[in-house]
Design an enzyme around this catalytic site. Sequence first.
Site, PDB file in Angstrom:
ATOM      1  N   CYS A  93       0.822  -1.232   0.000  1.00 54.83           N
ATOM      2  CA  CYS A  93       0.000   0.000   0.000  1.00 54.83           C
ATOM      3  C   CYS A  93       0.846   1.268   0.000  1.00 54.83           C
ATOM      4  O   CYS A  93       0.323   2.356  -0.264  1.00 54.83           O
ATOM      5  CB  CYS A  93      -0.926   0.014   1.207  1.00 54.83           C
ATOM      6  N   ASN A 127     -10.377  -0.059   0.267  1.00 55.03           N
ATOM      7  CA  ASN A 127      -8.910   0.011   0.283  1.00 55.03           C
ATOM      8  C   ASN A 127      -8.383  -0.449  -1.074  1.00 55.03           C
ATOM      9  O   ASN A 127      -8.494  -1.624  -1.417  1.00 55.03           O
ATOM     10  CB  ASN A 127      -8.396  -0.877   1.412  1.00 55.03           C
ATOM     11  N   HIS A 181      -3.332   7.110   3.794  1.00 57.30           N
ATOM     12  CA  HIS A 181      -3.709   5.882   3.081  1.00 57.30           C
ATOM     13  C   HIS A 181      -5.147   5.528   3.456  1.00 57.30           C
ATOM     14  O   HIS A 181      -5.518   5.577   4.633  1.00 57.30           O
ATOM     15  CB  HIS A 181      -2.751   4.749   3.466  1.00 57.30           C
TER      16      HIS A 181
HETATM   17  O1  UT7 Z   1      -3.852  -1.408   3.644  1.00 53.82           O
HETATM   18  C1  UT7 Z   1      -2.894  -1.974   4.499  1.00 53.82           C
HETATM   19  C2  UT7 Z   1      -3.191  -1.680   5.869  1.00 53.82           C
HETATM   20  N1  UT7 Z   1      -4.418  -2.331   6.281  1.00 53.82           N
HETATM   21  C3  UT7 Z   1      -5.035  -1.844   7.306  1.00 53.82           C
HETATM   22  O2  UT7 Z   1      -4.609  -0.851   7.817  1.00 53.82           O
HETATM   23  C4  UT7 Z   1      -6.215  -2.584   7.874  1.00 53.82           C
HETATM   24  C5  UT7 Z   1      -6.135  -2.520   9.361  1.00 53.82           C
HETATM   25  N2  UT7 Z   1      -7.173  -3.221  10.073  1.00 53.82           N
HETATM   26  C6  UT7 Z   1      -8.464  -2.823  10.088  1.00 53.82           C
HETATM   27  O3  UT7 Z   1      -8.861  -1.912   9.398  1.00 53.82           O
HETATM   28  C7  UT7 Z   1      -9.385  -3.495  11.069  1.00 53.82           C
HETATM   29  O4  UT7 Z   1      -8.647  -4.254  11.983  1.00 53.82           O
HETATM   30  C8  UT7 Z   1     -10.458  -4.397  10.398  1.00 53.82           C
HETATM   31  C9  UT7 Z   1     -11.478  -3.547   9.673  1.00 53.82           C
HETATM   32  C10 UT7 Z   1      -9.804  -5.366   9.447  1.00 53.82           C
HETATM   33  C11 UT7 Z   1     -11.219  -5.187  11.471  1.00 53.82           C
HETATM   34  O5  UT7 Z   1     -11.811  -4.304  12.418  1.00 53.82           O
HETATM   35  P1  UT7 Z   1     -11.643  -4.552  13.980  1.00 53.82           P
HETATM   36  O6  UT7 Z   1     -12.401  -3.517  14.664  1.00 53.82           O
HETATM   37  O7  UT7 Z   1     -10.159  -4.629  14.239  1.00 53.82           O
HETATM   38  O8  UT7 Z   1     -12.376  -5.923  14.159  1.00 53.82           O
HETATM   39  P2  UT7 Z   1     -11.796  -7.289  14.743  1.00 53.82           P
HETATM   40  O9  UT7 Z   1     -10.870  -7.916  13.759  1.00 53.82           O
HETATM   41  O10 UT7 Z   1     -11.289  -7.059  16.135  1.00 53.82           O
HETATM   42  O11 UT7 Z   1     -13.102  -8.151  14.841  1.00 53.82           O
HETATM   43  C12 UT7 Z   1     -14.180  -7.789  15.734  1.00 53.82           C
HETATM   44  C13 UT7 Z   1     -15.312  -8.761  15.531  1.00 53.82           C
HETATM   45  C14 UT7 Z   1     -14.886 -10.223  15.537  1.00 53.82           C
HETATM   46  O12 UT7 Z   1     -15.915 -10.970  16.156  1.00 53.82           O
HETATM   47  P3  UT7 Z   1     -15.793 -11.414  17.698  1.00 53.82           P
HETATM   48  O13 UT7 Z   1     -14.531 -12.246  17.760  1.00 53.82           O
HETATM   49  O14 UT7 Z   1     -15.701 -10.154  18.471  1.00 53.82           O
HETATM   50  O15 UT7 Z   1     -17.049 -12.173  17.921  1.00 53.82           O
HETATM   51  C15 UT7 Z   1     -14.825 -10.585  14.091  1.00 53.82           C
HETATM   52  O16 UT7 Z   1     -15.035 -11.950  13.852  1.00 53.82           O
HETATM   53  O17 UT7 Z   1     -15.905  -8.541  14.251  1.00 53.82           O
HETATM   54  C16 UT7 Z   1     -15.974  -9.777  13.544  1.00 53.82           C
HETATM   55  N3  UT7 Z   1     -15.844  -9.481  12.113  1.00 53.82           N
HETATM   56  C17 UT7 Z   1     -16.910  -9.180  11.341  1.00 53.82           C
HETATM   57  N4  UT7 Z   1     -18.230  -9.112  11.625  1.00 53.82           N
HETATM   58  C18 UT7 Z   1     -19.056  -8.777  10.618  1.00 53.82           C
HETATM   59  C19 UT7 Z   1     -14.721  -9.418  11.353  1.00 53.82           C
HETATM   60  N5  UT7 Z   1     -15.050  -9.102  10.102  1.00 53.82           N
HETATM   61  C20 UT7 Z   1     -16.395  -8.944  10.067  1.00 53.82           C
HETATM   62  C21 UT7 Z   1     -17.312  -8.610   9.056  1.00 53.82           C
HETATM   63  N6  UT7 Z   1     -18.625  -8.536   9.386  1.00 53.82           N
HETATM   64  N7  UT7 Z   1     -16.930  -8.336   7.795  1.00 53.82           N
END
Ligand code: UT7
Length: 329
Positions: A112, A284, A252
Site C-alpha cells: 500500500c 482500500n 492511506h
Molecule cells: O492497507 C494496508 C493496511 N491495512 C489496514 O490498515 C487494515 C487494518 N485493520 C483494520 O482496518 C481493522 O482491523 C479491520 C477492519 C480489518 C477489522 O476491524 P476490527 O475492529 O479490528 O475488528 P476485529 O478484527 O477485532 O473483529 C471484531 C469482531 C470479531 O468478532 P468477535 O470475535 O468479536 O465475535 C470478528 O469476527 O468482528 C468480527 N468481524 C466481522 N463481523 C461482521 C470481522 N469481520 C467482520 C465482518 N462482518 N466483515
Amino acid sequence: MNANIIGTGSYLPKKILTNYDLEKMVDTSNEWIVTRTGIKERRIAADDEYTSDMGVEAAKKAIKDAEIGYEEIDFIMTATLTPDYIFPSTSCIIQKKIKAYQAAAVDIQAACSGYIYALSLAKALVEQKVYKNILIIASEKLSSIVDYKDRSTCVLFGDGAAAAVVGLKNKGYEIKGVSLGADGRESDLLILPGGGCRYVPSHETIDRRLHYVKMAGNEVFKHAIRKMEFASKDCLKKVGLQEEDIDWLIPHQANERIIMAIAKRFKNLPLDKVYKSVIEKYGNTSASSVGIALDELDKEGRVKNGENILFTVFGAGFTWGAAIITKRG
Ligand code: UT7
C-alpha cells in the site's frame, strides 16, 4: 530545484460492489462494515480487465494533464501487488500499450505504500537529471487476491488505479520532501503466502487458500496508526515545516477509523481538510488509494496555490512513508 507532479489521473472500474451485495456473500452487515471501516462500496474490475489496463487508463489522463507527449516519458514505474504476471513487469505491458517505447520500465513492490515509494524514486531521478519525465502508476486488481469467503478481509478491498507524471515543468505540485521506512520483522501480519517460490502453486496451496490475502487486522491497525504518524512528523522535520503549515492531509485509505486517529494527531487541521472520501467510495485500493485521492482533490479544484498537502501511507512489509507537496502558483 525540486521536482514537480506535473499531471495526475485516476481510473475506477465501472462495477460497484456494495455492502448489501456482500451481505449476500458472507456473514456480515452494512452496519458492521460502515461503523468499523467507513466503507460503503468498492469497485471491481471486469474479468478481462487487468492491472495494466487500469494503469493505462490512469496514465493517459495523467499524461494529458501534464501536457506532454507519450514520447517524452523516460521511465515508467508501476506500484502494484497484483501485477498481470510475476514477470514481465506490468510496467513493460503498460509501456507497450501506450507505445512509450523509449521509456525504461520497472515495477515497485511496497504494497500500500507503493505510490509514495515510486514518488520518492521519481523525485530523486528527476532532480539528479537522470531522467526528465517519469510516469508513476499505482494499479491494483485486489479482487483477484481477495478471498470472498473470508469476511474479515473481503469487505475491505477494491480495484482501481492512479498515475502521476513527475518532471521539472513549472506546473502542478512541487514535491517538497519524502520520508520512507520499512520493518520486515512484521512481514507475516499481512501477506499473500502462495504463488511465490516458497509456496509454488499446487493443488495443496489452492486447497489451503494460500493464494489469497491473509491479514491480522487488529495488529496491522495499531502499527498503521503509529507508523503513519511517525512518517508524517519525520517528513515535516525533513522539509522544515510545522504541523500548522499543513493544509490538507491525505492518509492511506484503509479504514476511516485509522484516518481519523491520524487526523487527531494534527490538532489544528479542520476535519474537512482530511481527505477520506476514497475509503467510503472505493474501499482500500492499496497503492492506488492516495493517488486516486490526490487526483480527485485536484480535479475538485479545492487546493489553493501555495497550500501544502501531506500524504502518509502504510502497508504490508511493513512499509510506510509520507510526502509533502505544495500547489504551485
Ligand atoms: O492497507 C494496508 C493496511 N491495512 C489496514 O490498515 C487494515 C487494518 N485493520 C483494520 O482496518 C481493522 O482491523 C479491520 C477492519 C480489518 C477489522 O476491524 P476490527 O475492529 O479490528 O475488528 P476485529 O478484527 O477485532 O473483529 C471484531 C469482531 C470479531 O468478532 P468477535 O470475535 O468479536 O465475535 C470478528 O469476527 O468482528 C468480527 N468481524 C466481522 N463481523 C461482521 C470481522 N469481520 C467482520 C465482518 N462482518 N466483515
